[in-house]
Design an enzyme around this catalytic site. Structure first.
Site, mmCIF file in Angstrom:
data_model
loop_
_atom_site.group_PDB
_atom_site.id
_atom_site.type_symbol
_atom_site.label_atom_id
_atom_site.label_comp_id
_atom_site.label_asym_id
_atom_site.label_seq_id
_atom_site.Cartn_x
_atom_site.Cartn_y
_atom_site.Cartn_z
ATOM 1 N N LYS A 128 -49.463 1.523 -28.296
ATOM 2 C CA LYS A 128 -50.890 1.233 -28.381
ATOM 3 C C LYS A 128 -51.427 1.055 -29.807
ATOM 4 C CE LYS A 128 -51.735 0.992 -24.151
ATOM 5 N NZ LYS A 128 -50.956 -0.203 -24.000
ATOM 6 N N TYR A 159 -50.390 -0.064 -19.658
ATOM 7 C CA TYR A 159 -49.350 -0.588 -20.543
ATOM 8 C C TYR A 159 -49.676 -2.010 -21.008
ATOM 9 C CZ TYR A 159 -44.641 -0.842 -22.481
ATOM 10 O OH TYR A 159 -43.557 -0.924 -23.346
ATOM 11 N N TYR A 193 -37.087 2.884 -21.161
ATOM 12 C CA TYR A 193 -37.526 4.223 -21.556
ATOM 13 C C TYR A 193 -36.662 5.225 -20.787
ATOM 14 C CZ TYR A 193 -41.850 2.246 -23.521
ATOM 15 O OH TYR A 193 -42.768 1.533 -24.259
#
Length: 392
Positions: free
Chosen positions: A297, A385, A203
């Site tokens: 998610k 996470y 990321y």
């Protein structure tokens, strides 16, 4: 036609619900308005929490996932040109697994079709048109549809609304309690026939916008660039995409440039419909909630919904106990809003917001610096996470 549970939508939610009900001895029929080929090739999310993997394994549909899924023990956050690893497994004892949503769908369709017909009903009906739900507040709801030009009706006890954000089930419910946030950016995503940049996800926060390096396999890379919400992919030739990925990710030769065989823009939105039940119609998955993909998610929240709904229906048929069904929305929403919070936080921390001043830029960098240097902060990120524990 008659069944116990009619299910709208052959995505992960609807198929998993049907399969879990089958394992509990409860009949269902899944009605899908697209073809089998379309739903099996529809590329969506690709990261499964530990709890999602365990759920699929318990349901007996994880053999291929175990063979082909890529277990990850950490992720990397990059900012100011430097990478920082978050050791997920070391901090939580759990992993995440890369396995495409379309692969989960293929596995579940195979399992449902292998079960065969029940009382003359096929387990899944594809290519259904004009699907509609009726009498959902009565004790005998029904689903109508046409197939091959023939009008049909499915009578049932309950309906599972698993037909996604643009489906017909949510609009069939009056007086919805809806909460929404639309972000002022999107993701330009590509699939490339190239070796992934890293064994773990990267990321990257960059002054010119966010970038993400992930994968679908050891030879297929999935890469994203922050872009405008109305971005035209045609304005992004392959050379421009690779140049921008090199710059934002800060990669050298480790970023292998391969054939780009898919390109598209993903909007960024947070959406929650807190009215997840109306009579005997229950919403699950994207029909009830959408999260920005930054927190990975979406599919995982859908699987969590289905765990609760399937157990509630099983309790009803075994004991005539409606307690868990009555608490369905309450239980699911606790997890949904935590998933929304985490996805919003990751999105806010990593993206460039138009109009942000130097103060806001420095606050973002300070937030990342704190997360990457504090064990407590890293643990908070890691716990969310890999997936919070399911409610008992």
């Amino acid at each position: 036609m008659r069944t116990q549970v009619g299910i709208i939508g052959a995505g992960p939610s609807g198929l998993l619900l049907s399969h879990l009900l089958h394992l509990a001895g409860i009949d269902s029929v899944v009605i899908e308005n697209r073809s089998r080929r379309y739903v099996e090739e529809r590329v969506r999310a690709g990261l499964l929490e530990q709890g999602s993997v365990d759920t699929l394994a318990e349901a007996g549909v994880a053999d291929r996932l175990r063979r082909e899924g890529l277990a990850h023990h950490g992720i990397e956050l990059r900012y100011d040109g430097t990478g920082h690893r978050i050791p997920l497994t070391e901090l939580t004892g759990r992993t995440v697994t890369i396995y495409g949503q379309q692969e989960v769908v293929k596995d579940l369709i195979a399992a449902r079709l292998a079960a065969g017909t029940v009382r003359g009903n096929p387990p899944v009906i594809f290519d259904a048109a004009d699907v509609a739900v009726h009498d959902v507040t009565s004790g005998s709801p029904r689903v109508t549809f046409t197939r091959d030009g023939v009008a049909q009706s499915l009578d049932c006890d309950f309906i599972g609304g698993c037909d996604g954000f643009h489906g017909i089930c949510r609009p069939a419910i009056p007086d919805l309690a809806v909460f929404e946030r639309v972000y002022p950016f999107a993701w330009l995503g590509i699939l490339s026939r190239s070796r992934p940049v890293s064994e773990e996800l990267i990321y990257a926060r960059h002054r010119d916008g966010f970038a993400l390096a992930t994968m679908r396999s050891n030879s297929i890379s999935r890469l994203y660039l922050q872009c405008a919400p109305d971005e035209d992919p045609a304005l992004w030739p392959d050379a421009r995409i690779w140049d921008e990925l090199h710059r934002r990710l800060g990669c050298g030769s480790e970023l292998e440039e391969g054939e780009i065989f898919q390109k598209g823009v993903t909007p960024m939105r947070s959406f929650v419909c807190e009215t997840m039940r109306h009579g005997r119609l229950f919403l699950a998955g994207d029909a009830a909630h959408i999260v920005p993909p930054t927190g990975a998610k979406g599919m995982n929240l859908a699987i969590a919904d289905i765990r609760v709904l399937a157990r509630g229906l099983e309790r009803f048929y075994r004991r005539q106990d409606t307690g868990l069904l009555d608490r369905y929305a309450e239980i699911c929403l606790r997890r949904i809003w935590k998933g929304q919070r985490f996805s919003w936080w990751m999105t806010s921390m990593l993206h460039r917001f138009d109009g942000a001043d130097p103060f806001e830029h420095r606050v973002q960098v300070a937030e990342l610096d704190y997360v990457c240097t504090s064990t407590a902060a890293m643990t908070t990120l890691a716990e969310n996470y890999v997936g919070l524990p399911f409610e008992v």
